[in-house]
Enzyme design. Sequence first.
Site, PDB file in Angstrom:
ATOM      1  N   GLY A  10       0.838  -1.197   0.000  1.00  0.00           N
ATOM      2  CA  GLY A  10       0.000   0.000   0.000  1.00  0.00           C
ATOM      3  C   GLY A  10       0.873   1.247   0.000  1.00  0.00           C
ATOM      4  N   LEU A  12       1.566   3.565   2.334  1.00  0.00           N
ATOM      5  CA  LEU A  12       2.493   3.741   3.453  1.00  0.00           C
ATOM      6  C   LEU A  12       3.494   2.594   3.511  1.00  0.00           C
ATOM      7  CD1 LEU A  12       3.486   5.268   5.886  1.00  0.00           C
ATOM      8  CD2 LEU A  12       1.733   4.122   7.274  1.00  0.00           C
ATOM      9  N   ASP A  36      -3.033 -12.633   4.720  1.00  0.00           N
ATOM     10  CA  ASP A  36      -4.312 -11.985   5.021  1.00  0.00           C
ATOM     11  C   ASP A  36      -4.364 -11.838   6.537  1.00  0.00           C
ATOM     12  OD1 ASP A  36      -6.924 -11.322   5.628  1.00  0.00           O
ATOM     13  OD2 ASP A  36      -7.801 -12.700   4.160  1.00  0.00           O
ATOM     14  N   THR A  62      -9.524   0.462   3.307  1.00  0.00           N
ATOM     15  CA  THR A  62      -9.437   1.930   3.252  1.00  0.00           C
ATOM     16  C   THR A  62     -10.500   2.571   2.353  1.00  0.00           C
ATOM     17  OG1 THR A  62      -7.763   1.719   1.526  1.00  0.00           O
ATOM     18  CG2 THR A  62      -6.956   2.044   3.758  1.00  0.00           C
ATOM     19  N   THR A 101      -6.501   7.019  11.902  1.00  0.00           N
ATOM     20  CA  THR A 101      -7.015   8.050  10.999  1.00  0.00           C
ATOM     21  C   THR A 101      -7.681   9.216  11.720  1.00  0.00           C
ATOM     22  OG1 THR A 101      -8.706   8.405   9.280  1.00  0.00           O
ATOM     23  CG2 THR A 101      -9.113   6.621  10.809  1.00  0.00           C
ATOM     24  N   TYR A 125     -16.167   3.306   8.253  1.00  0.00           N
ATOM     25  CA  TYR A 125     -14.696   3.236   8.228  1.00  0.00           C
ATOM     26  C   TYR A 125     -14.121   3.770   9.538  1.00  0.00           C
ATOM     27  CZ  TYR A 125      -9.907   4.678   7.021  1.00  0.00           C
ATOM     28  OH  TYR A 125      -8.545   4.880   7.021  1.00  0.00           O
ATOM     29  N   TRP A 149      -5.461  11.996   5.005  1.00  0.00           N
ATOM     30  CA  TRP A 149      -5.422  12.495   3.625  1.00  0.00           C
ATOM     31  C   TRP A 149      -4.099  12.146   2.927  1.00  0.00           C
ATOM     32  CZ3 TRP A 149      -8.174  17.817   2.678  1.00  0.00           C
ATOM     33  CH2 TRP A 149      -9.378  17.862   3.396  1.00  0.00           C
TER      34      TRP A 149
HETATM   35  N1  LIG Z   1      -5.201   6.725   2.585  1.00  0.00           N
HETATM   36  C1  LIG Z   1      -5.539   7.683   3.431  1.00  0.00           C
HETATM   37  O1  LIG Z   1      -5.925   8.805   3.046  1.00  0.00           O
HETATM   38  C2  LIG Z   1      -5.442   7.442   4.921  1.00  0.00           C
HETATM   39  C3  LIG Z   1      -5.808   8.455   5.811  1.00  0.00           C
HETATM   40  C4  LIG Z   1      -5.714   8.226   7.181  1.00  0.00           C
HETATM   41  C5  LIG Z   1      -5.258   6.998   7.653  1.00  0.00           C
HETATM   42  N2  LIG Z   1      -4.932   6.031   6.762  1.00  0.00           N
HETATM   43  C6  LIG Z   1      -4.478   4.745   7.292  1.00  0.00           C
HETATM   44  O2  LIG Z   1      -3.124   4.581   6.924  1.00  0.00           O
HETATM   45  C7  LIG Z   1      -2.834   3.188   6.726  1.00  0.00           C
HETATM   46  C8  LIG Z   1      -2.168   3.001   5.385  1.00  0.00           C
HETATM   47  O3  LIG Z   1      -3.027   3.508   4.368  1.00  0.00           O
HETATM   48  P1  LIG Z   1      -2.650   3.412   2.846  1.00  0.00           P
HETATM   49  O4  LIG Z   1      -3.219   4.605   2.157  1.00  0.00           O
HETATM   50  O5  LIG Z   1      -1.210   3.070   2.696  1.00  0.00           O
HETATM   51  O6  LIG Z   1      -3.557   2.147   2.438  1.00  0.00           O
HETATM   52  P2  LIG Z   1      -3.560   1.349   1.070  1.00  0.00           P
HETATM   53  O7  LIG Z   1      -2.719   2.015   0.052  1.00  0.00           O
HETATM   54  O8  LIG Z   1      -5.002   1.074   0.796  1.00  0.00           O
HETATM   55  O9  LIG Z   1      -2.819  -0.001   1.489  1.00  0.00           O
HETATM   56  C9  LIG Z   1      -3.406  -0.931   2.328  1.00  0.00           C
HETATM   57  C10 LIG Z   1      -2.832  -2.274   1.957  1.00  0.00           C
HETATM   58  O10 LIG Z   1      -3.405  -3.246   2.837  1.00  0.00           O
HETATM   59  C11 LIG Z   1      -3.771  -4.353   2.037  1.00  0.00           C
HETATM   60  N3  LIG Z   1      -4.806  -5.128   2.699  1.00  0.00           N
HETATM   61  C12 LIG Z   1      -6.143  -4.939   2.677  1.00  0.00           C
HETATM   62  N4  LIG Z   1      -6.766  -5.910   3.367  1.00  0.00           N
HETATM   63  C13 LIG Z   1      -5.797  -6.732   3.832  1.00  0.00           C
HETATM   64  C14 LIG Z   1      -5.805  -7.921   4.589  1.00  0.00           C
HETATM   65  N5  LIG Z   1      -6.943  -8.483   5.016  1.00  0.00           N
HETATM   66  N6  LIG Z   1      -4.622  -8.513   4.885  1.00  0.00           N
HETATM   67  C15 LIG Z   1      -3.462  -7.975   4.453  1.00  0.00           C
HETATM   68  N7  LIG Z   1      -3.384  -6.858   3.723  1.00  0.00           N
HETATM   69  C16 LIG Z   1      -4.548  -6.239   3.402  1.00  0.00           C
HETATM   70  C17 LIG Z   1      -4.233  -3.740   0.739  1.00  0.00           C
HETATM   71  O11 LIG Z   1      -4.269  -4.707  -0.280  1.00  0.00           O
HETATM   72  P3  LIG Z   1      -5.341  -4.531  -1.478  1.00  0.00           P
HETATM   73  O12 LIG Z   1      -4.969  -3.246  -2.175  1.00  0.00           O
HETATM   74  O13 LIG Z   1      -5.151  -5.759  -2.295  1.00  0.00           O
HETATM   75  O14 LIG Z   1      -6.691  -4.417  -0.805  1.00  0.00           O
HETATM   76  C18 LIG Z   1      -3.162  -2.681   0.528  1.00  0.00           C
HETATM   77  O15 LIG Z   1      -2.018  -3.194  -0.117  1.00  0.00           O
HETATM   78  C19 LIG Z   1      -4.169   2.481   6.911  1.00  0.00           C
HETATM   79  O16 LIG Z   1      -4.256   2.021   8.235  1.00  0.00           O
HETATM   80  C20 LIG Z   1      -5.203   3.550   6.700  1.00  0.00           C
HETATM   81  O17 LIG Z   1      -6.397   3.279   7.398  1.00  0.00           O
HETATM   82  C21 LIG Z   1      -4.994   6.224   5.416  1.00  0.00           C
END
Ligand SMILES: NC(=O)c1ccc[n+]([C@@H]2O[C@H](COP(=O)([O-])OP(=O)(O)OC[C@H]3O[C@@H](n4cnc5c(N)ncnc54)[C@H](OP(=O)(O)O)[C@@H]3O)[C@@H](O)[C@H]2O)c1
Length: 279
Positions: A10, A12, A36, A62, A101, A125, A149
Amino acid sequence: MRLFVTGSRGQLGRALERAAAAGGHEFVGRDLPELDITDAAAARGAVAEARPDAVINCAAYTAVDAAEADEARALAVNGTAVEYLAAAADSAGARLVQISTDFVFDGAAGRPYREDDPPHPLSAYGRTKLAGEGAAVAARRHLIVRTAWLFGDGANFVRAIRRQLDAGARTLRVVADQRGCPTYAEDLAGAVIALLAAGTEGTVHAVNAGSASWFELAAEIVRLLGAAAEVVPITTAEAARPAARPPFSVLDTSRLRAIAGADLPPWPQALARFLAADG
Ligand SMILES: NC(=O)c1ccc[n+]([C@@H]2O[C@H](COP(=O)([O-])OP(=O)(O)OC[C@H]3O[C@@H](n4cnc5c(N)ncnc54)[C@H](OP(=O)(O)O)[C@@H]3O)[C@@H](O)[C@H]2O)c1
């Protein structure tokens, strides 16, 4: 340090891999399909095998709008699986870092949120991420990093705007009545590693400095790219998205500043770096 990172492909997760390499830390990354995190035995086995100093959970459901109709699945990933990782981290003698978040807040405070402000999520969420925070606290040594964000190497608002501009869009209608902290995954990754290196526990807010509305963020993307597009402000009601979002979820970063010695860079500067690197 030896870091075990879930959701490693992902936004991060990828940034953490680069930050770990730059800092001379070992990195073991796992993501779907090989791990998983909702599979308790698989999560425990993967952590035990890696023997890390810290488990950094970047895996998450997410899709904020999709979660409204899929809360059970979102809770399994964002909440229940964190219980498994907390237990696995304890068994391995590792710290657990849970990424959370700004959407745990309702946006009614009218001032930047501090770590100990009472959460009150407005969306499925947000509720499931708050459940994940509750699960992380069960780990003997835990660090909850709330961010917001995010933009980086993955699906995000900045790339979506750029894609529309590349496709020739001349008018972009963007929500102007939600305010938050745009944050570059690379800068967040550096902060997470700095917090770990400092032995930090508890909850810390980590976002780039400053705040913006989505409208202001889009306008800055257009300006930095020199695109000939007009950004038109719209309301949250006009956008009519399934999930409710906080109107104001700016995070107070005093704790991060006290620990790291400085704030993360201002978001417009971080955005410029991202756009240059992502071209
Ligand atoms: N993005 C934002 O704006 C934002 C804002 C605030 C906080 N956050 C938090 O920051 C963290 C990182 O976010 P990010 O934007 O890097 O997220 P991301 O790009 O969506 O990456 C999340 C990763 O987790 C994987 N994943 C999903 N379900 C899973 C499972 N059951 N087992 C193992 N892996 C799994 C996803 O795979 P798939 O792609 O195949 O589903 C993806 O590779 C998260 O905790 C998110 O809640 C994000």
